[in-house]
Design an enzyme around this catalytic site. Structure first.
Site, PDB file in Angstrom:
ATOM      1  N   SER A  57       0.841  -1.195   0.000  1.00 34.92           N
ATOM      2  CA  SER A  57       0.000   0.000   0.000  1.00 34.92           C
ATOM      3  C   SER A  57       0.877   1.245   0.000  1.00 34.92           C
ATOM      4  O   SER A  57       1.670   1.425  -0.916  1.00 34.92           O
ATOM      5  CB  SER A  57      -0.953  -0.028   1.208  1.00 34.92           C
ATOM      6  OG  SER A  57      -1.875   1.039   1.152  1.00 34.92           O
ATOM      7  N   THR A  58       0.799   2.078   1.038  1.00 31.62           N
ATOM      8  CA  THR A  58       1.551   3.328   1.083  1.00 31.62           C
ATOM      9  C   THR A  58       3.044   3.085   0.900  1.00 31.62           C
ATOM     10  O   THR A  58       3.648   2.319   1.636  1.00 31.62           O
ATOM     11  CB  THR A  58       1.316   4.052   2.423  1.00 31.62           C
ATOM     12  OG1 THR A  58      -0.082   4.169   2.651  1.00 31.62           O
ATOM     13  CG2 THR A  58       1.950   5.433   2.406  1.00 31.62           C
TER      14      THR A  58
ATOM     15  N   MET B 124      -0.009   1.025   5.290  1.00 29.98           N
ATOM     16  CA  MET B 124      -0.710   1.287   6.538  1.00 29.98           C
ATOM     17  C   MET B 124      -1.881   0.322   6.694  1.00 29.98           C
ATOM     18  O   MET B 124      -2.531  -0.043   5.718  1.00 29.98           O
ATOM     19  CB  MET B 124      -1.216   2.732   6.560  1.00 29.98           C
ATOM     20  CG  MET B 124      -1.812   3.181   7.877  1.00 29.98           C
ATOM     21  SD  MET B 124      -2.247   4.940   7.850  1.00 29.98           S
ATOM     22  CE  MET B 124      -2.806   5.173   9.539  1.00 29.98           C
TER      23      MET B 124
ATOM     24  N   ASP C 163      -4.544  -4.897   5.900  1.00 30.70           N
ATOM     25  CA  ASP C 163      -5.018  -5.669   4.761  1.00 30.70           C
ATOM     26  C   ASP C 163      -3.949  -6.663   4.319  1.00 30.70           C
ATOM     27  O   ASP C 163      -2.786  -6.293   4.133  1.00 30.70           O
ATOM     28  CB  ASP C 163      -5.369  -4.739   3.591  1.00 30.70           C
ATOM     29  CG  ASP C 163      -5.992  -5.476   2.415  1.00 30.70           C
ATOM     30  OD1 ASP C 163      -6.654  -6.504   2.652  1.00 30.70           O
ATOM     31  OD2 ASP C 163      -5.823  -5.013   1.276  1.00 30.70           O
TER      32      ASP C 163
ATOM     33  N   HIS D  99      -2.627  -1.012  -3.400  1.00 26.42           N
ATOM     34  CA  HIS D  99      -3.766  -0.135  -3.159  1.00 26.42           C
ATOM     35  C   HIS D  99      -3.629   1.124  -3.999  1.00 26.42           C
ATOM     36  O   HIS D  99      -2.713   1.930  -3.785  1.00 26.42           O
ATOM     37  CB  HIS D  99      -3.859   0.245  -1.680  1.00 26.42           C
ATOM     38  CG  HIS D  99      -4.180  -0.901  -0.788  1.00 26.42           C
ATOM     39  ND1 HIS D  99      -3.874  -0.921   0.552  1.00 26.42           N
ATOM     40  CD2 HIS D  99      -4.804  -2.095  -1.042  1.00 26.42           C
ATOM     41  CE1 HIS D  99      -4.286  -2.056   1.089  1.00 26.42           C
ATOM     42  NE2 HIS D  99      -4.850  -2.788   0.138  1.00 26.42           N
TER      43      HIS D  99
END
Length: 360
Positions: free
Chosen positions: A182-183, A301, A304, A208
Site C-alpha cells: 500500500s503506502t 498502513m 489488509d 492499493h
C-alpha cells in the site's frame, strides 16, 4: 503534555478544493491546516515561515506545476506528499510521474460533484494524510538493486468475496509469487520488479491504488522492467516472466486449472477497506496454490493482507515481509509479523533475490 498536531499544507489552485479539504482535515483533532495556497510559489513563501509535516498537492497549477514543486521539495527537504489528482487517464499518467518523484499517496477527485465527493471521502483523505505523516522517505530514496547483481541458482473480511475453504497443499512445478502493498508500495514495487530477470516466476500484485491509476502504473513499470508488467484482465494467465497488477476498483483472485494459474477480476464490496484487497488475493492464493506460492507483504498502513497471509502460511506457502527499516510505512508488515503470518522479514533490496531463490 499535549501531543503535537500534524501540520498540513494544501496546495491547489481551486478555492473550492482548498476550502473543502481544509474543512475535512479540521474535523480530526490530530490534524491542523497550517496553510492553504493557490500554487507552489505561494507555498514556498509560506513554507519559509513554517515547514509542514505533510503536503496535499494538486498536479496541474499555474506558474509552477505540482511535479516540479515536488522535485524541488524532495531535493531541498524531503517531505511526505499526498497527491490530490483528477480521476482521468491523463491525470493518472501525470500522477505516476509524481509518484516516481517521491509522492507517497494518491487521493482522486472527480471533475464534477467535487464538494460532495471529498466530504464522502473524508475518512480516506484523513487516513491518507495520517499515513503520509508516518512515512519514512529515506529507505526508498537510498535503496537500489540491479538485476545483474542477483544470483540465479541451479473490516469486511475476505469472506465477502471468497469463503474460507480447503487449502491446497499439493506441490507442483508451477509456482506463483503474490505481493501485497500500500503506502510507499509504488516505489517499492518498482525497485523489486526492475531488478528481476525475464526468467522469473509468475507474479500477482495488489497495490492499493484508485481506478485508472493502475493502468498507468502498470505501463510505467512495463517500460522499466525486463519482465512484462500488465494490468490484470479477467481470465488472464499467470506466466513466468510476467507480473499482473490488480486493477483499481476491482478484486483479483488467483485460480488454478490443472497445473496452470490464471486470475479472476471481479466486482465486490470493499474488503479490509480496500478494493482491490490483499486479503482477497492472498486467500485465493492459499486455496489455489498453497505450497506452490511465495507471499510477500510490503510497506503500507493498516492490516489488509494479514489474514490472507496467515492462511497462505498454513497452506504451506513461504511468507516474507519487508522489514521495518526499509518500509515507508511499517503497518501491514508489522501486523503480519505480530500475528505469526510471516516466516521471515528482510530488507527491500533483498526481496528480488528472495523471489529468485524461491523459484530455483
Amino acid at each position: 503534555m499535549r501531543r503535537k498536531k500534524i501540520q498540513v499544507m494544501i496546495v491547489d489552485d481551486s478555492a473550492v478544493v482548498r476550502q473543502v479539504i481544509s474543512s475535512v482535515l479540521k474535523t480530526d483533532s490530530e490534524l491542523e491546516v497550517c496553510g492553504a495556497v493557490a500554487d507552489p510559489l505561494f507555498a514556498m513563501t509560506r513554507m519559509r515561515m513554517q515547514w509542514p509535516d505533510v503536503i496535499v498537492l494538486d498536479i496541474e497549477m499555474p506558474r509552477m506545476d505540482g511535479i516540479s514543486f515536488l522535485k524541488k521539495i524532495m531535493a531541498e527537504r524531503p517531505t511526505p506528499v499526498v497527491i490530490c489528482s483528477t480521476l482521468t487517464e491523463k491525470g493518472a499518467e501525470t500522477t505516476m510521474q509524481a509518484i516516481s518523484a517521491g509522492a507517497v499517496e494518491i487521493i482522486t477527485k472527480p471533475k464534477v460533484g467535487l464538494k460532495g465527493f471529498l466530504h464522502d471521502s473524508a475518512k480516506v483523505l484523513i487516513g491518507a494524510v495520517k499515513a503520509a505523516s508516518k512515512a519514512n522517505l529515506k529507505p526508498i530514496q537510498a535503496a537500489s538493486v540491479k538485476a545483474s547483481s542477483l544470483k540465479v541458482k541451479p473490516k469486511l473480511s475476505a469472506d465477502t468475496i471468497l469463503a474460507a475453504g480447503k487449502l491446497s497443499i499439493l506441490k507442483t512445478t508451477e509456482q506463483v509469487v503474490a505481493i501485497g502493498t500500500s503506502t510507499g508500495g509504488t516505489q517499492a514495487l518498482e525497485l523489486v520488479l526492475k531488478a528481476l530477470p525475464r526468467l522469473s516466476p509468475g507474479i500477482v500484485v495488489v497495490q492499493h491504488m484508485p481506478e485508472k491509476f493502475t493502468a498507468a502504473f502498470s505501463e510505467r513499470l512495463n517500460s522499466l522492467c525486463e519482465i512484462s508488467v500488465k494490468e490484470a484482465r479477467h481470465k488472464m494467465r499467470v506466466l513466468p516472466g510476467q507480473a499482473l497488477i490488480a486493477p483499481g476498483g476491482k478484486h483479483m483472485l488467483l485460480k488454478r486449472s490443472g497445473a496452470q494459474y490464471y486470475v479472476e477480476v471481479i466486482d465486490g464490496p470493499l474488503v479490509s477497506r480496500h478494493r482491490p484487497s490483499v486479503d482477497v488475493l492472498f486467500r485465493s492464493v492459499a486455496q489455489s496454490a498453497g505450497a506452490n506460492a511465495l507471499g510477500i507483504i510490503m510497506t503500507g498502513m493498516g492490516d489488509d493482507g494479514v489474514k490472507g497471509m496467515l492462511e497462505m502460511r498454513q497452506a504451506g506457502a513461504l511468507t516474507l515481509a519487508q522489514d521495518e527499516a526499509s518500509c515507508v510505512v511499517y503497518g501491514m508488515p508489522r501486523e503480519a509479523v505480530n500475528r505469526g503470518a510471516v516466516e521471515r522479514s528482510l530488507p527491500l533490496v533483498e526481496v528480488p533475490q528472495a523471489i529468485l531463490d524461491y523459484s530455483q
